[in-house]
Write an enzyme that holds these catalytic residues in place. Structure first.
Site, PDB file in Angstrom:
ATOM      1  N   LYS A  31       5.071  -7.291 -20.711  1.00 35.33           N
ATOM      2  CA  LYS A  31       4.577  -5.911 -20.868  1.00 35.33           C
ATOM      3  C   LYS A  31       3.145  -5.916 -21.407  1.00 35.33           C
ATOM      4  O   LYS A  31       2.273  -5.223 -20.928  1.00 35.33           O
ATOM      5  CB  LYS A  31       5.491  -5.097 -21.798  1.00 35.33           C
ATOM      6  CG  LYS A  31       6.870  -4.802 -21.218  1.00 35.33           C
ATOM      7  CD  LYS A  31       6.891  -3.822 -20.077  1.00 35.33           C
ATOM      8  CE  LYS A  31       6.788  -4.486 -18.759  1.00 35.33           C
ATOM      9  NZ  LYS A  31       7.914  -4.652 -17.906  1.00 35.33           N
ATOM     10  N   GLU A  42       0.717  -7.209 -18.722  1.00 35.18           N
ATOM     11  CA  GLU A  42       0.543  -6.278 -17.584  1.00 35.18           C
ATOM     12  C   GLU A  42      -0.404  -5.127 -17.888  1.00 35.18           C
ATOM     13  O   GLU A  42      -1.242  -4.766 -17.082  1.00 35.18           O
ATOM     14  CB  GLU A  42       1.884  -5.651 -17.214  1.00 35.18           C
ATOM     15  CG  GLU A  42       2.834  -6.493 -16.432  1.00 35.18           C
ATOM     16  CD  GLU A  42       4.017  -5.659 -15.974  1.00 35.18           C
ATOM     17  OE1 GLU A  42       5.005  -5.567 -16.715  1.00 35.18           O
ATOM     18  OE2 GLU A  42       3.915  -5.054 -14.905  1.00 35.18           O
ATOM     19  N   GLU A  83      10.049 -10.627 -21.877  1.00 35.05           N
ATOM     20  CA  GLU A  83       9.755  -9.270 -21.385  1.00 35.05           C
ATOM     21  C   GLU A  83       8.648  -8.615 -22.211  1.00 35.05           C
ATOM     22  O   GLU A  83       7.739  -7.977 -21.675  1.00 35.05           O
ATOM     23  CB  GLU A  83      11.025  -8.413 -21.393  1.00 35.05           C
ATOM     24  CG  GLU A  83      10.873  -6.985 -20.930  1.00 35.05           C
ATOM     25  CD  GLU A  83      10.330  -6.795 -19.525  1.00 35.05           C
ATOM     26  OE1 GLU A  83       9.932  -5.671 -19.194  1.00 35.05           O
ATOM     27  OE2 GLU A  83      10.237  -7.797 -18.777  1.00 35.05           O
ATOM     28  N   TRP A 126      -3.600  -1.889  -1.442  1.00 32.52           N
ATOM     29  CA  TRP A 126      -3.529  -3.063  -2.319  1.00 32.52           C
ATOM     30  C   TRP A 126      -3.916  -4.226  -1.414  1.00 32.52           C
ATOM     31  O   TRP A 126      -3.182  -4.610  -0.513  1.00 32.52           O
ATOM     32  CB  TRP A 126      -2.106  -3.266  -2.857  1.00 32.52           C
ATOM     33  CG  TRP A 126      -2.046  -4.212  -3.997  1.00 32.52           C
ATOM     34  CD1 TRP A 126      -2.191  -3.908  -5.321  1.00 32.52           C
ATOM     35  CD2 TRP A 126      -1.795  -5.633  -3.959  1.00 32.52           C
ATOM     36  NE1 TRP A 126      -2.057  -5.040  -6.085  1.00 32.52           N
ATOM     37  CE2 TRP A 126      -1.827  -6.124  -5.281  1.00 32.52           C
ATOM     38  CE3 TRP A 126      -1.567  -6.551  -2.928  1.00 32.52           C
ATOM     39  CZ2 TRP A 126      -1.635  -7.465  -5.604  1.00 32.52           C
ATOM     40  CZ3 TRP A 126      -1.380  -7.899  -3.251  1.00 32.52           C
ATOM     41  CH2 TRP A 126      -1.417  -8.334  -4.574  1.00 32.52           C
ATOM     42  N   ASN A 140       1.065  -0.612   5.963  1.00 32.97           N
ATOM     43  CA  ASN A 140       1.494  -1.312   4.746  1.00 32.97           C
ATOM     44  C   ASN A 140       2.295  -2.524   5.192  1.00 32.97           C
ATOM     45  O   ASN A 140       3.292  -2.374   5.912  1.00 32.97           O
ATOM     46  CB  ASN A 140       2.375  -0.398   3.878  1.00 32.97           C
ATOM     47  CG  ASN A 140       3.022  -1.179   2.742  1.00 32.97           C
ATOM     48  OD1 ASN A 140       2.462  -2.133   2.231  1.00 32.97           O
ATOM     49  ND2 ASN A 140       4.255  -0.789   2.404  1.00 32.97           N
ATOM     50  N   GLY A 141       1.852  -3.719   4.815  1.00 30.98           N
ATOM     51  CA  GLY A 141       2.566  -4.928   5.236  1.00 30.98           C
ATOM     52  C   GLY A 141       1.583  -6.019   5.618  1.00 30.98           C
ATOM     53  O   GLY A 141       0.388  -5.920   5.313  1.00 30.98           O
ATOM     54  N   LYS A 160       3.291  -1.268  -7.988  1.00 28.63           N
ATOM     55  CA  LYS A 160       4.647  -0.999  -8.463  1.00 28.63           C
ATOM     56  C   LYS A 160       5.704  -1.793  -7.714  1.00 28.63           C
ATOM     57  O   LYS A 160       6.667  -2.312  -8.294  1.00 28.63           O
ATOM     58  CB  LYS A 160       4.944   0.493  -8.361  1.00 28.63           C
ATOM     59  CG  LYS A 160       6.291   0.901  -8.900  1.00 28.63           C
ATOM     60  CD  LYS A 160       6.398   0.642 -10.383  1.00 28.63           C
ATOM     61  CE  LYS A 160       7.739   0.920 -10.990  1.00 28.63           C
ATOM     62  NZ  LYS A 160       7.882   0.431 -12.357  1.00 28.63           N
ATOM     63  N   ARG A 188       1.289   2.259  -5.876  1.00 27.95           N
ATOM     64  CA  ARG A 188       1.587   1.196  -4.921  1.00 27.95           C
ATOM     65  C   ARG A 188       0.356   0.352  -4.602  1.00 27.95           C
ATOM     66  O   ARG A 188       0.474  -0.697  -3.969  1.00 27.95           O
ATOM     67  CB  ARG A 188       2.142   1.788  -3.622  1.00 27.95           C
ATOM     68  CG  ARG A 188       3.435   2.560  -3.794  1.00 27.95           C
ATOM     69  CD  ARG A 188       3.906   3.100  -2.464  1.00 27.95           C
ATOM     70  NE  ARG A 188       4.157   2.022  -1.547  1.00 27.95           N
ATOM     71  CZ  ARG A 188       5.328   1.357  -1.465  1.00 27.95           C
ATOM     72  NH1 ARG A 188       6.316   1.703  -2.248  1.00 27.95           N
ATOM     73  NH2 ARG A 188       5.494   0.359  -0.625  1.00 27.95           N
ATOM     74  N   CYS A 205       0.840  -1.197   0.000  1.00 20.45           N
ATOM     75  CA  CYS A 205       0.000   0.000   0.000  1.00 20.45           C
ATOM     76  C   CYS A 205       0.875   1.247   0.000  1.00 20.45           C
ATOM     77  O   CYS A 205       2.082   1.171   0.172  1.00 20.45           O
ATOM     78  CB  CYS A 205      -0.865  -0.021   1.253  1.00 20.45           C
ATOM     79  SG  CYS A 205      -1.744  -1.579   1.433  1.00 20.45           S
ATOM     80  N   HIS A 251       7.580 -28.216 -29.491  1.00 21.10           N
ATOM     81  CA  HIS A 251       7.346 -29.171 -28.395  1.00 21.10           C
ATOM     82  C   HIS A 251       6.033 -28.879 -27.672  1.00 21.10           C
ATOM     83  O   HIS A 251       5.859 -29.274 -26.518  1.00 21.10           O
ATOM     84  CB  HIS A 251       8.541 -29.138 -27.430  1.00 21.10           C
ATOM     85  CG  HIS A 251       9.842 -29.346 -28.145  1.00 21.10           C
ATOM     86  ND1 HIS A 251      10.231 -30.551 -28.660  1.00 21.10           N
ATOM     87  CD2 HIS A 251      10.810 -28.452 -28.479  1.00 21.10           C
ATOM     88  CE1 HIS A 251      11.400 -30.406 -29.263  1.00 21.10           C
ATOM     89  NE2 HIS A 251      11.776 -29.151 -29.169  1.00 21.10           N
TER      90      HIS A 251
HETATM   91  C1  AGP Z   1       7.352  -5.207 -14.232  1.00 18.28           C
HETATM   92  O1  AGP Z   1       6.820  -4.392 -15.197  1.00 18.28           O
HETATM   93  C2  AGP Z   1       6.515  -5.373 -13.042  1.00 18.28           C
HETATM   94  N1  AGP Z   1       6.163  -4.162 -12.458  1.00 18.28           N
HETATM   95  C3  AGP Z   1       7.048  -6.373 -12.053  1.00 18.28           C
HETATM   96  O2  AGP Z   1       7.195  -7.593 -12.692  1.00 18.28           O
HETATM   97  C4  AGP Z   1       8.381  -5.986 -11.405  1.00 18.28           C
HETATM   98  O3  AGP Z   1       9.408  -6.111 -12.318  1.00 18.28           O
HETATM   99  C5  AGP Z   1       8.647  -6.910 -10.224  1.00 18.28           C
HETATM  100  O4  AGP Z   1       7.602  -6.759  -9.305  1.00 18.28           O
HETATM  101  C6  AGP Z   1       9.991  -6.604  -9.566  1.00 18.28           C
HETATM  102  O5  AGP Z   1       9.970  -5.321  -9.046  1.00 18.28           O
HETATM  103  P1  AGP Z   1      11.345  -4.649  -8.564  1.00 18.28           P
HETATM  104  O6  AGP Z   1      12.241  -4.517  -9.767  1.00 18.28           O
HETATM  105  O7  AGP Z   1      10.939  -3.324  -7.995  1.00 18.28           O
HETATM  106  O8  AGP Z   1      11.928  -5.563  -7.528  1.00 18.28           O
END
Ligand code: AGP
Length: 608
Positions: A484, A487, A480, A74, A100-101, A603, A27, A2, A503
């Site tokens: 993207k 996401e 990657e 979150w 947060n936690g 994030k 967040r 959060c 395969h």
């Molecule tokens: C990537 O676009 C995502 N936001 C997510 O996979 C991210 O890379 C992952 O949570 C790791 O985050 P960090 O690099 O802050 O540790």
């Protein structure tokens, strides 16, 4: 994970809190809430939804008072409901907290408190803290918070206010929490972008530390109540950098910032014949020569950077590399020891699994180097040494500029290790440096083609699935690219090593399946990937290919192509990923997705 912000000030705080919590919405954005105290009353407004939606309903700035807390959630424990939104209070309503936690022993504590007559009104783990503070309150808020955190197990970034006190008591264990030192006011927050407009003087709370924040001073204690001396640090980011600067989304802005982010990540770290990162790496020449193995730990996009790093390091230093999902590595009793270097990659520096993986490695006496973007973060403080990416604040949940900056740092470490180990002769070091210096301008030229990539996106944005294929050093880029798209557009996309198609996954191919190939020219697998493209075409698949500029032959063979400039094989990923970032962005934008705050994501993942 959060977002938390708090402020004690001589002026009204609700408007400022609203502005600050907006900057932390990346967040978590399931629900939002705010509490303000004016010395007499303690008033709360909260509801489910994103900040703008909720603010329209509740109008946060109606809250009065020169002290308050705000929270964007979150959800982990308890459904996304208005009741479960923070802040949470005790039975009296005098105590109000944001957290947060995760409180791991919240069920036992709740049972004990219910036996003592406490009434709970939410499904959250957090509410237990408010009742614990109430249970231990004897007129001193700090002491009550100390008693409460003494009983909880788990991670917390915590802000606490009480109706009768003009102070915020903040506490931290594992989850990030920062104190912002202002002029006639002081802040607490989860991440610096929230308060950059008001101050760049911050104090990072350490694990099991508490701060008592008033308008004119902040005092720090450990969880035993002992006074702690803390250093004020100056942030080198400015508020402007955390703005969209005219772009529609942070993700697009951050894609276009890559030439600058890469230049700043290179700056001061090389001259024409040498890589100048010895001090940052913190390893002696002898230690580098004795390294038996490198293990890279990370999550998500960081893990993809690790896969590219594996290719670079093994190729140019002949040191064996393993790339591990941090969440698996931490529980697998991994084989690492003092001859192992563990590299932890994290943009936020707060990802719980990566942090725990580092601790596991340190327990086994491995040397831990971190590659992080956020200064003062937990991962930086837990590591033996840190090599920063200088990407500037990355706000968009989908990581872009941090990824390419991580690849730059991995490349710098690779060439440095290769030179120290005597695998790379001086001339090759020069060539490798020259190749890297060309990257920012080469990315600039790809970005100038963004309108063309936008047109490509318009051809495929309605498709429900996609496959991404690459070989060798481009295989991680296929992964990657798929991540993207997943996401930000919620299209089901999967990345594969192209040869793996036969395969199994080739069964997915039909006339509706876009297949994105990273098919740049090289003298290793290029001819093989041409074969994979033929296989796909022969089954009616739609082929979109990232090709090397001037590759006319392949251009004719595919449905859509995007060309990139040529550089060394090892540096191709820094170029081939950019069109894939843009493709995902434009497809998501065409589908009307909330690109900077994709559903269910946040994030930085600060809980397990
Ligand atoms: C990537 O676009 C995502 N936001 C997510 O996979 C991210 O890379 C992952 O949570 C790791 O985050 P960090 O690099 O802050 O540790």
């Amino acid at each position: 994970m959060c977002g938390i912000v708090g402020l004690v000030s001589k002026r009204e705080v609700s408007k400022i809190l609203l502005e600050c919590i907006r900057k932390l919405e990346y967040r978590g954005y399931d629900s939002v809430g705010m509490v303000c105290c004016d010395g007499k009353d303690i008033c709360t407004k909260k509801d489910i939804g994103k900040i703008d939606e909720v603010d329209k309903k509740v109008n946060f700035i109606e809250l009065n008072g020169n002290m308050g807390l705000a929270h964007s959630r979150w959800s982990t424990h308890g459904r996304t409901t208005k009741e479960n939104a923070h802040p949470h209070t005790d039975c009296t309503g005098d105590v109000s907290i944001v957290h947060n936690g995760i409180i791991e022993n919240h069920l036992e504590l709740k049972e004990e408190l219910i036996k003592k007559g406490h009434k709970f009104s939410t499904e959250t783990d957090t509410e237990v803290i408010a009742h614990l503070i109430e249970e231990n309150y004897k007129g001193d808020l700090k002491d009550a918070v100390l008693a409460a955190v003494g009983k909880i197990e788990g991670s917390y970034g915590l802000g606490v206010v009480h109706k009768n006190h003009d102070e915020i008591v903040a506490a931290r264990n594992e989850s990030p929490l920062i104190v912002g030192i202002g002029d006639g006011e002081n802040f607490i927050c989860s991440d610096v972008p929230a308060i950059l407009k008001y101050t760049r003087n911050v104090v990072y709370l350490g694990n099991e530390e508490v701060a008592v924040v008033t308008t004119d001073k902040v005092e720090f204690f450990d969880v035993n109540g002992e006074w702690v001396d803390k250093k004020v640090e100056k942030i080198d980011w400015d508020a402007e950098q955390a703005q969209k600067q005219g772009y529609k989304h942070f993700m697009l802005k951050e894609i276009f910032e890559q030439p600058r982010a890469i230049s700043e990540t290179i700056n001061g770290r090389l001259d024409d014949s040498d890589i100048l990162i010895k001090d940052e790496i913190g390893l002696s020449v002898d230690e580098i020569k004795k390294v038996k193995k490198i293990v890279i730990v990370a999550c998500g996009t960081g893990w993809h950077a690790g896969l590219v790093g594996e290719f670079m390091i093994e190729e140019l230093t002949r040191i064996p590399v393993e790339v591990e999902y941090a969440s698996e590595f931490r529980y697998r009793n991994p084989i690492v020891d003092k001859t192992t270097i563990v590299i932890a990659i994290s943009q936020s520096g707060e990802t719980a699994d990566t942090l725990a993986a580092m601790k596991e490695a340190k327990k086994k006496r491995a040397k831990v180097i971190s590659i992080v973007n956020v200064k003062g973060s937990s991962i930086e403080r837990e590591s033996d040494s840190t090599v920063y990416t200088h990407s500037g604040p990355e706000i968009g949940v989908a990581s872009t500029k941090a990824f390419t900056s991580q690849l730059v740092v991995l490349y710098l470490m690779t060439v440095y290790f290769g030179k120290v180990k005597g695998v790379l002769p001086q001339e090759q070091v020069r060539n490798r440096i020259r190749d890297l210096r060309r990257v920012p301008l080469q990315i600039q030229s790809i970005l100038e083609d963004s309108d063309y990539i936008k047109e490509c996106a318009e051809l495929y944005y309605k498709r429900a699935n996609a496959l991404y294929l690459g070989r060798g050093i481009n295989y991680p880029i296929a992964l990657e690219g798929a991540l993207k798209l997943k996401e930000v557009s919620y299209v089901h996309a999967e990345g594969y090593p192209a040869a793996e198609m036969k395969h199994g996954p080739i069964a997915l191919i039909d006339k509706d399946m876009p297949v994105v190939f990273v098919a740049t020219k090289d003298d290793r697998t290029y001819s093989k990937i041409l074969g994979n493209i033929e296989e796909t075409k022969s089954r009616g698949g739609i082929v979109i290919a990232i090709i090397t500029k001037g590759d006319k032959g392949l251009k004719e063979k595919v449905d859509t192509n995007v060309h990139i400039p040529k550089n060394s094989y090892i540096l191709t990923p820094l170029l081939s990923v950019v069109p894939l970032q843009l493709l995902a962005y434009y497809i998501a934008d065409k589908r009307g997705c909330d690109i900077d705050k994709p559903r269910n994501l946040a994030k930085s993942v600060t809980v397990e």
